[in-house]
Design an enzyme around this catalytic site. Sequence first.
Site, PDB file in Angstrom:
ATOM      1  N   LYS A  70       0.863  -1.196   0.000  1.00 14.78           N
ATOM      2  CA  LYS A  70       0.000   0.000   0.000  1.00 14.78           C
ATOM      3  C   LYS A  70       0.884   1.225   0.000  1.00 14.78           C
ATOM      4  O   LYS A  70       1.812   1.315   0.798  1.00 14.78           O
ATOM      5  CB  LYS A  70      -0.870  -0.002   1.268  1.00 14.78           C
ATOM      6  CG  LYS A  70      -1.891   1.115   1.282  1.00 14.78           C
ATOM      7  CD  LYS A  70      -3.192   0.659   0.691  1.00 14.78           C
ATOM      8  CE  LYS A  70      -4.134   1.789   0.345  1.00 14.78           C
ATOM      9  NZ  LYS A  70      -3.857   2.488  -0.933  1.00 14.78           N
ATOM     10  N   LYS A  94       4.344   2.763   8.696  1.00 18.46           N
ATOM     11  CA  LYS A  94       3.086   3.478   8.943  1.00 18.46           C
ATOM     12  C   LYS A  94       1.910   2.512   9.048  1.00 18.46           C
ATOM     13  O   LYS A  94       1.099   2.588   9.970  1.00 18.46           O
ATOM     14  CB  LYS A  94       2.853   4.480   7.802  1.00 18.46           C
ATOM     15  CG  LYS A  94       1.879   5.566   8.129  1.00 18.46           C
ATOM     16  CD  LYS A  94       1.765   6.553   6.980  1.00 18.46           C
ATOM     17  CE  LYS A  94       3.053   7.330   6.754  1.00 18.46           C
ATOM     18  NZ  LYS A  94       2.911   8.376   5.731  1.00 18.46           N
ATOM     19  N   LYS A 106       5.433   2.086  -2.713  1.00 14.16           N
ATOM     20  CA  LYS A 106       5.385   3.476  -3.173  1.00 14.16           C
ATOM     21  C   LYS A 106       5.762   3.523  -4.636  1.00 14.16           C
ATOM     22  O   LYS A 106       6.536   2.683  -5.111  1.00 14.16           O
ATOM     23  CB  LYS A 106       6.367   4.334  -2.376  1.00 14.16           C
ATOM     24  CG  LYS A 106       6.060   5.810  -2.418  1.00 14.16           C
ATOM     25  CD  LYS A 106       4.989   6.155  -1.407  1.00 14.16           C
ATOM     26  CE  LYS A 106       4.618   7.631  -1.422  1.00 14.16           C
ATOM     27  NZ  LYS A 106       3.805   7.982  -0.244  1.00 14.16           N
ATOM     28  N   ASP A 146      -0.344  10.782  -4.096  1.00 12.34           N
ATOM     29  CA  ASP A 146       0.757  11.385  -3.323  1.00 12.34           C
ATOM     30  C   ASP A 146       1.028  12.750  -3.968  1.00 12.34           C
ATOM     31  O   ASP A 146       0.142  13.286  -4.642  1.00 12.34           O
ATOM     32  CB  ASP A 146       1.984  10.457  -3.346  1.00 12.34           C
ATOM     33  CG  ASP A 146       3.027  10.866  -2.335  1.00 12.34           C
ATOM     34  OD1 ASP A 146       2.783  10.737  -1.120  1.00 12.34           O
ATOM     35  OD2 ASP A 146       4.103  11.348  -2.729  1.00 12.34           O
ATOM     36  N   THR A 190      -6.033  12.782   6.580  1.00 11.58           N
ATOM     37  CA  THR A 190      -4.663  12.963   7.073  1.00 11.58           C
ATOM     38  C   THR A 190      -4.628  14.023   8.167  1.00 11.58           C
ATOM     39  O   THR A 190      -4.050  13.809   9.247  1.00 11.58           O
ATOM     40  CB  THR A 190      -3.733  13.367   5.907  1.00 11.58           C
ATOM     41  OG1 THR A 190      -3.825  12.339   4.914  1.00 11.58           O
ATOM     42  CG2 THR A 190      -2.309  13.520   6.351  1.00 11.58           C
ATOM     43  N   ASN A 221      -3.507  20.206   1.160  1.00 14.68           N
ATOM     44  CA  ASN A 221      -4.513  19.293   1.699  1.00 14.68           C
ATOM     45  C   ASN A 221      -4.314  19.063   3.196  1.00 14.68           C
ATOM     46  O   ASN A 221      -5.219  19.247   4.003  1.00 14.68           O
ATOM     47  CB  ASN A 221      -4.461  17.977   0.912  1.00 14.68           C
ATOM     48  CG  ASN A 221      -5.409  16.936   1.479  1.00 14.68           C
ATOM     49  OD1 ASN A 221      -5.208  16.450   2.590  1.00 14.68           O
ATOM     50  ND2 ASN A 221      -6.449  16.602   0.756  1.00 14.68           N
ATOM     51  N   SER A 348      -7.713   5.257   3.546  1.00  8.88           N
ATOM     52  CA  SER A 348      -7.516   4.512   2.297  1.00  8.88           C
ATOM     53  C   SER A 348      -7.862   3.034   2.524  1.00  8.88           C
ATOM     54  O   SER A 348      -8.468   2.380   1.674  1.00  8.88           O
ATOM     55  CB  SER A 348      -6.063   4.617   1.825  1.00  8.88           C
ATOM     56  OG  SER A 348      -5.895   5.743   1.006  1.00  8.88           O
TER      57      SER A 348
HETATM   58  P1  NAD Z   1      -0.238  19.653  -1.131  1.00  7.02           P
HETATM   59  O1  NAD Z   1       0.464  19.660  -2.426  1.00  7.02           O
HETATM   60  O2  NAD Z   1      -1.723  19.689  -1.070  1.00  7.02           O
HETATM   61  O3  NAD Z   1       0.275  20.896  -0.232  1.00  7.02           O
HETATM   62  C1  NAD Z   1       1.613  21.200  -0.030  1.00  7.02           C
HETATM   63  C2  NAD Z   1       1.724  22.590   0.570  1.00  7.02           C
HETATM   64  O4  NAD Z   1       3.088  22.876   0.850  1.00  7.02           O
HETATM   65  C3  NAD Z   1       1.249  23.715  -0.360  1.00  7.02           C
HETATM   66  O5  NAD Z   1       0.564  24.683   0.380  1.00  7.02           O
HETATM   67  C4  NAD Z   1       2.551  24.334  -0.858  1.00  7.02           C
HETATM   68  O6  NAD Z   1       2.397  25.710  -1.158  1.00  7.02           O
HETATM   69  C5  NAD Z   1       3.428  24.151   0.366  1.00  7.02           C
HETATM   70  N1  NAD Z   1       4.839  24.230   0.040  1.00  7.02           N
HETATM   71  C6  NAD Z   1       5.496  23.757  -1.052  1.00  7.02           C
HETATM   72  N2  NAD Z   1       6.792  24.101  -0.981  1.00  7.02           N
HETATM   73  C7  NAD Z   1       6.946  24.780   0.183  1.00  7.02           C
HETATM   74  C8  NAD Z   1       8.046  25.408   0.799  1.00  7.02           C
HETATM   75  N3  NAD Z   1       9.259  25.422   0.222  1.00  7.02           N
HETATM   76  N4  NAD Z   1       7.836  25.984   1.996  1.00  7.02           N
HETATM   77  C9  NAD Z   1       6.606  26.002   2.558  1.00  7.02           C
HETATM   78  N5  NAD Z   1       5.540  25.447   2.006  1.00  7.02           N
HETATM   79  C10 NAD Z   1       5.705  24.856   0.821  1.00  7.02           C
HETATM   80  O7  NAD Z   1       0.341  18.396  -0.352  1.00  7.02           O
HETATM   81  P2  NAD Z   1      -0.294  17.621   0.884  1.00  7.02           P
HETATM   82  O8  NAD Z   1      -1.112  16.504   0.367  1.00  7.02           O
HETATM   83  O9  NAD Z   1      -0.865  18.582   1.863  1.00  7.02           O
HETATM   84  O10 NAD Z   1       1.029  16.957   1.478  1.00  7.02           O
HETATM   85  C11 NAD Z   1       1.920  17.699   2.319  1.00  7.02           C
HETATM   86  C12 NAD Z   1       2.815  16.706   3.041  1.00  7.02           C
HETATM   87  O11 NAD Z   1       1.994  15.802   3.765  1.00  7.02           O
HETATM   88  C13 NAD Z   1       3.718  15.853   2.132  1.00  7.02           C
HETATM   89  O12 NAD Z   1       4.911  15.583   2.819  1.00  7.02           O
HETATM   90  C14 NAD Z   1       2.913  14.567   1.995  1.00  7.02           C
HETATM   91  O13 NAD Z   1       3.736  13.467   1.689  1.00  7.02           O
HETATM   92  C15 NAD Z   1       2.327  14.490   3.393  1.00  7.02           C
HETATM   93  N6  NAD Z   1       1.171  13.586   3.454  1.00  7.02           N
HETATM   94  C16 NAD Z   1      -0.006  13.933   2.830  1.00  7.02           C
HETATM   95  C17 NAD Z   1      -1.061  13.042   2.891  1.00  7.02           C
HETATM   96  C18 NAD Z   1      -2.396  13.368   2.262  1.00  7.02           C
HETATM   97  O14 NAD Z   1      -3.315  12.566   2.417  1.00  7.02           O
HETATM   98  N7  NAD Z   1      -2.553  14.483   1.600  1.00  7.02           N
HETATM   99  C19 NAD Z   1      -0.940  11.823   3.574  1.00  7.02           C
HETATM  100  C20 NAD Z   1       0.252  11.524   4.204  1.00  7.02           C
HETATM  101  C21 NAD Z   1       1.313  12.431   4.129  1.00  7.02           C
END
Ligand code: NAD
Length: 414
Positions: A70, A94, A106, A146, A190, A221, A348
């Site tokens: 997964k 995880k 992944k 992702d 999340t 997100n 998920s």
């Molecule tokens: P996303 O693309 O929706 O949001 C990312 C955010 O980070 C955006 O607001 C972007 O502007 C900001 N960003 C990008 N570069 C940056 C920088 N240099 N400094 C500050 N902010 C910056 O992504 P997401 O889904 O929210 O994921 C964010 C993190 O959470 C990632 O590490 C992802 O792997 C992790 N994550 C997300 C989920 C999920 O379900 N969405 C699940 C597990 C882990």
Amino acid sequence: MAESLNSYVIAQRQVEEAANLLGLEPHVTEILKRPRRVLSVSFPVRMDDGRIVVFDGYRSQHNDAMGPGKGGIRFHPQVTVDEVKALSMWMTIKCQVVGLPYGGAKGGVVCDPRTMSQGELERVSRGFIEAIAQIIGPDKDIPAPDVYTNATVMGWMMDTYSRLQGTYSPAVITGKPLSIGGSKGRDEATARGCVLTVLEAMKERGLPVQGASVAVQGFGNAGRTAARLLAEAGMRVVAVSDSSTGVYHDGGLDIAQLERVKDAGSLRGATGVSFITNEELLETPVDVLIPAALENVITAENAGRIRAQIVAEAANGPVTPDADAILFEKGTLVIPDVLANAGGVTVSYFEWVQNLTHSYWSREEVYAKLADIIVPSYHEVSDLAREHGTTMRMGAYMIALRRAADAMKARGWV
Ligand code: NAD
């Protein structure tokens, strides 16, 4: 010597450290330090201007002793095989920390969706699934979104797989649109999981929730939803940021207003706030800091200047191992990514169960089931970490590796 920021080196270092604490046999540790299978693919895609471009992609399956693989599929220009391997290892940890019947996997495609049309994005998505179709499936390996992939992409991928199989196969992938078997509540999962861990940590530390200050890095997100939920819980969200800027207001930011600003462009358009850098955001004196953007943002260089009492890793890998040691030394509680953002993979899993049983749950049911998994997992990790006088990250890794080792033993692999 400067710390290596290669994710695979970091993941292997973390697994080895936890395996040593557990006293796992060396050959068991060696298995867990490597993915079981890594498929590397190249596939041609016709672009809008008629050119044929060959894209490279990877799918890493770390360990399937406990169930099918997964893990998400990332579209990014900087995807590397090492990054994908590390992310698959973290997915094993995880899934096992929260007790899901999965091993970690992944995928990644080296591409830049920001420069692609919708049509090009669709052809790359379908091309990648065709290339890896033989090794995925509802009982083999179940991808998800992702970085730079979303529900629309998951819909195309599910369709391609279903066509290849000649059967409707929603359970092959999660994070789908609701109309083809997505789960209610996946959008907030999340952040909701992260908030649940923060609230448990505050209870443990005796910190009052009402009025407690929070800073959130990243307004996507995970970040914006966490900011909104924490504000709803009565906390004062004083700083948030996106890639363009950070914004600060000591009395608490208006998150709903910032969401509208963000939807219209970037946080640079905010009014009635002070602008700060992303570095300043991390060092803001707050009760809770939530890195929800990128990896390696808290390193040995700035860890000494972090003033939060609790750091909840909504992002994957925001705190490096050297920084982890510094924060532990000064009493900062780091809720590790493998627990703090496990809400996403947990819902998920709910989606996959709903697809397999052809029965669908309400949003309230999903949230209640999520809390039933995340809250006890938090305490299991916290208790074990305290017992061993170690970080919560090591506590989480120990629980996960023990479960993986037990499964491998039960199957007669070791
Ligand atoms: P996303 O693309 O929706 O949001 C990312 C955010 O980070 C955006 O607001 C972007 O502007 C900001 N960003 C990008 N570069 C940056 C920088 N240099 N400094 C500050 N902010 C910056 O992504 P997401 O889904 O929210 O994921 C964010 C993190 O959470 C990632 O590490 C992802 O792997 C992790 N994550 C997300 C989920 C999920 O379900 N969405 C699940 C597990 C882990």
